[in-house]
Design a protein around this motif. Structure first.
Motif, PDB file in Angstrom:
ATOM      1  N   GLN A  47      16.199 -32.062 -27.539  1.00 20.97           N
ATOM      2  CA  GLN A  47      16.143 -32.527 -28.924  1.00 20.97           C
ATOM      3  C   GLN A  47      16.259 -31.360 -29.902  1.00 20.97           C
ATOM      4  O   GLN A  47      16.919 -31.463 -30.935  1.00 20.97           O
ATOM      5  CB  GLN A  47      14.856 -33.314 -29.162  1.00 20.97           C
ATOM      6  CG  GLN A  47      14.863 -34.672 -28.474  1.00 20.97           C
ATOM      7  CD  GLN A  47      13.534 -35.405 -28.567  1.00 20.97           C
ATOM      8  OE1 GLN A  47      12.470 -34.785 -28.681  1.00 20.97           O
ATOM      9  NE2 GLN A  47      13.585 -36.723 -28.501  1.00 20.97           N
ATOM     10  N   LYS A  48      15.645 -30.226 -29.557  1.00 18.79           N
ATOM     11  CA  LYS A  48      15.751 -29.050 -30.426  1.00 18.79           C
ATOM     12  C   LYS A  48      17.171 -28.516 -30.437  1.00 18.79           C
ATOM     13  O   LYS A  48      17.691 -28.120 -31.486  1.00 18.79           O
ATOM     14  CB  LYS A  48      14.772 -27.974 -29.968  1.00 18.79           C
ATOM     15  CG  LYS A  48      13.313 -28.284 -30.268  1.00 18.79           C
ATOM     16  CD  LYS A  48      12.399 -27.143 -29.861  1.00 18.79           C
ATOM     17  CE  LYS A  48      10.955 -27.443 -30.252  1.00 18.79           C
ATOM     18  NZ  LYS A  48      10.031 -26.331 -29.872  1.00 18.79           N
ATOM     19  N   GLN A  97      13.180 -33.123 -22.427  1.00 19.95           N
ATOM     20  CA  GLN A  97      13.306 -33.868 -23.680  1.00 19.95           C
ATOM     21  C   GLN A  97      13.168 -32.969 -24.911  1.00 19.95           C
ATOM     22  O   GLN A  97      14.001 -33.011 -25.819  1.00 19.95           O
ATOM     23  CB  GLN A  97      12.254 -34.982 -23.745  1.00 19.95           C
ATOM     24  CG  GLN A  97      12.305 -35.788 -25.050  1.00 19.95           C
ATOM     25  CD  GLN A  97      11.193 -36.817 -25.153  1.00 19.95           C
ATOM     26  OE1 GLN A  97      10.359 -36.945 -24.252  1.00 19.95           O
ATOM     27  NE2 GLN A  97      11.170 -37.553 -26.242  1.00 19.95           N
ATOM     28  N   THR A  98      12.127 -32.140 -24.945  1.00 26.43           N
ATOM     29  CA  THR A  98      11.866 -31.329 -26.133  1.00 26.43           C
ATOM     30  C   THR A  98      12.974 -30.317 -26.385  1.00 26.43           C
ATOM     31  O   THR A  98      13.497 -30.204 -27.501  1.00 26.43           O
ATOM     32  CB  THR A  98      10.519 -30.599 -26.006  1.00 26.43           C
ATOM     33  OG1 THR A  98       9.474 -31.566 -25.839  1.00 26.43           O
ATOM     34  CG2 THR A  98      10.230 -29.777 -27.255  1.00 26.43           C
ATOM     35  N   VAL A 113      16.025 -41.266 -22.847  1.00 26.92           N
ATOM     36  CA  VAL A 113      15.106 -40.158 -22.557  1.00 26.92           C
ATOM     37  C   VAL A 113      14.391 -40.383 -21.232  1.00 26.92           C
ATOM     38  O   VAL A 113      13.947 -41.492 -20.920  1.00 26.92           O
ATOM     39  CB  VAL A 113      14.075 -40.002 -23.698  1.00 26.92           C
ATOM     40  CG1 VAL A 113      12.995 -38.990 -23.318  1.00 26.92           C
ATOM     41  CG2 VAL A 113      14.779 -39.579 -24.976  1.00 26.92           C
ATOM     42  N   THR A 164      21.821 -36.687 -31.329  1.00 29.37           N
ATOM     43  CA  THR A 164      20.523 -37.270 -31.007  1.00 29.37           C
ATOM     44  C   THR A 164      20.410 -37.374 -29.487  1.00 29.37           C
ATOM     45  O   THR A 164      21.384 -37.148 -28.769  1.00 29.37           O
ATOM     46  CB  THR A 164      20.372 -38.669 -31.638  1.00 29.37           C
ATOM     47  OG1 THR A 164      21.408 -39.525 -31.122  1.00 29.37           O
ATOM     48  CG2 THR A 164      20.487 -38.603 -33.154  1.00 29.37           C
ATOM     49  N   VAL A 165      19.243 -37.706 -29.004  1.00 27.85           N
ATOM     50  CA  VAL A 165      19.024 -37.828 -27.561  1.00 27.85           C
ATOM     51  C   VAL A 165      18.611 -39.251 -27.230  1.00 27.85           C
ATOM     52  O   VAL A 165      17.614 -39.763 -27.746  1.00 27.85           O
ATOM     53  CB  VAL A 165      17.938 -36.839 -27.074  1.00 27.85           C
ATOM     54  CG1 VAL A 165      17.722 -36.991 -25.574  1.00 27.85           C
ATOM     55  CG2 VAL A 165      18.335 -35.402 -27.408  1.00 27.85           C
TER      56      VAL A 165
END
Length: 282
Positions: free
Chosen positions: A121-122, A117-118, A133, A129-130
């Motif tokens: 998103q970065k 996830q992190t 999740v 966008t994500v």
């Protein structure tokens, strides 16, 4: 009178300038209001497990648009060449994503090329966008074995379908593991389940219900390797998976047995094959 005329002329000039400023600013403001496309993390994870195990460059159904967003972002960072920006999350995209994870300071399993996830998103900052999740959750102990909260929830659901509890002989996050595990238990989502006292029919029933809730599960036999009878289960799309577990999850979707020989799947047929998130929505 001349002063009044001059004043009106000045106001007209100011108003015209204001209109011109708004006209110039409008496109930029409109652009800022355009919604970014969304990358479906569930679809990306599924493709990242399956596509590297394919013998061709076929696409995982439903994943192309989201994978393209990821690949375009990797290409923009100079990590993936244009020829591989094709919606197929194959070995080149895995390598590029692993390089991106390392650029963020990740090491080991956290830089396996499987999107988390992190990092996702970065990577998508100002590009996408994500959505949908998937998170592994915290590490917990259940039935005396270490696993994450997502895996525990899946196991509890399978036990509910079976009407019985299951014994765990090896959990997750176990670097090195036991003989024959080939690193599949180094990360999250991996379990070995005891079949002590079970008939062959019961073993198959347990594997079937594990598959129903989102595990790639097989009854392992002594003839297959240096181990006794047990059920090996990998939580499909667990973002904490080791590379070995990723490969087994991909092979499961492709109708294979998850072993080094990549033989035909010898487990119970469950259709459709679901992730935990899909099972919850079904």
């Amino acid at each position: 009178m001349r002063s009044e005329v001059f004043g009106r002329r000045r106001l007209t000039q100011v108003a015209a300038a204001a209109v011109l400023t708004l006209a110039v600013a409008a496109p930029a403001q409109a652009s800022a209001l355009v919604a970014l496309p969304a990358a479906n993390m569930e679809a990306v994870l599924k493709a990242a497990q399956i596509d590297p195990r394919r013998a061709d460059s076929a696409l995982t159904p439903g994943s192309k648009d989201s994978v393209l967003l990821v690949e375009q972002a990797l290409a923009a960072k100079g990590l993936l060449t244009a020829q591989y920006v094709d919606g197929h999350f194959g070995t080149s995209t895995i390598s590029a994503y692993a390089a991106y994870q390392r650029s963020l300071g990740y090491t080991g399993i956290d830089a396996s090329g499987l999107p988390g996830q992190t990092s996702l998103q970065k990577l998508g900052a100002e590009r996408f966008t994500v959505g949908n999740v998937v998170t592994a959750g915290a590490k917990v102990t259940y039935h005396g074995a270490l696993m994450n909260t997502r895996t525990k929830a899946m196991l509890v659901a399978a036990e509910g379908l079976l009407g019985r509890q299951l014994g765990i002989t090896q959990g997750s996050y176990n670097p090195g593991g036991v003989g024959g595990s080939a690193g599949t238990h180094d990360g999250g989502g991996a379990l070995d389940i005891s079949v002590s006292g079970m008939t062959a029919e019961t073993r198959t029933t347990v594997a079937r219900n594990l598959r129903k809730v989102g595990f790639a599960a097989w009854v392992r036999t002594p003839s297959q390797g240096d181990w006794g009878y047990h059920i090996h289960a990998i939580a499909v799309s667990d973002p904490d998976q080791s590379s070995g577990a990723q490969h087994q999850a991909g092979d499961y979707y492709l109708g294979l047995n998850g072993l080094a020989n990549r033989g035909a799947d010898d487990g119970p047929v469950v259709t459709p094959k679901l992730t935990w998130e899909e099972y919850q929505r079904s």
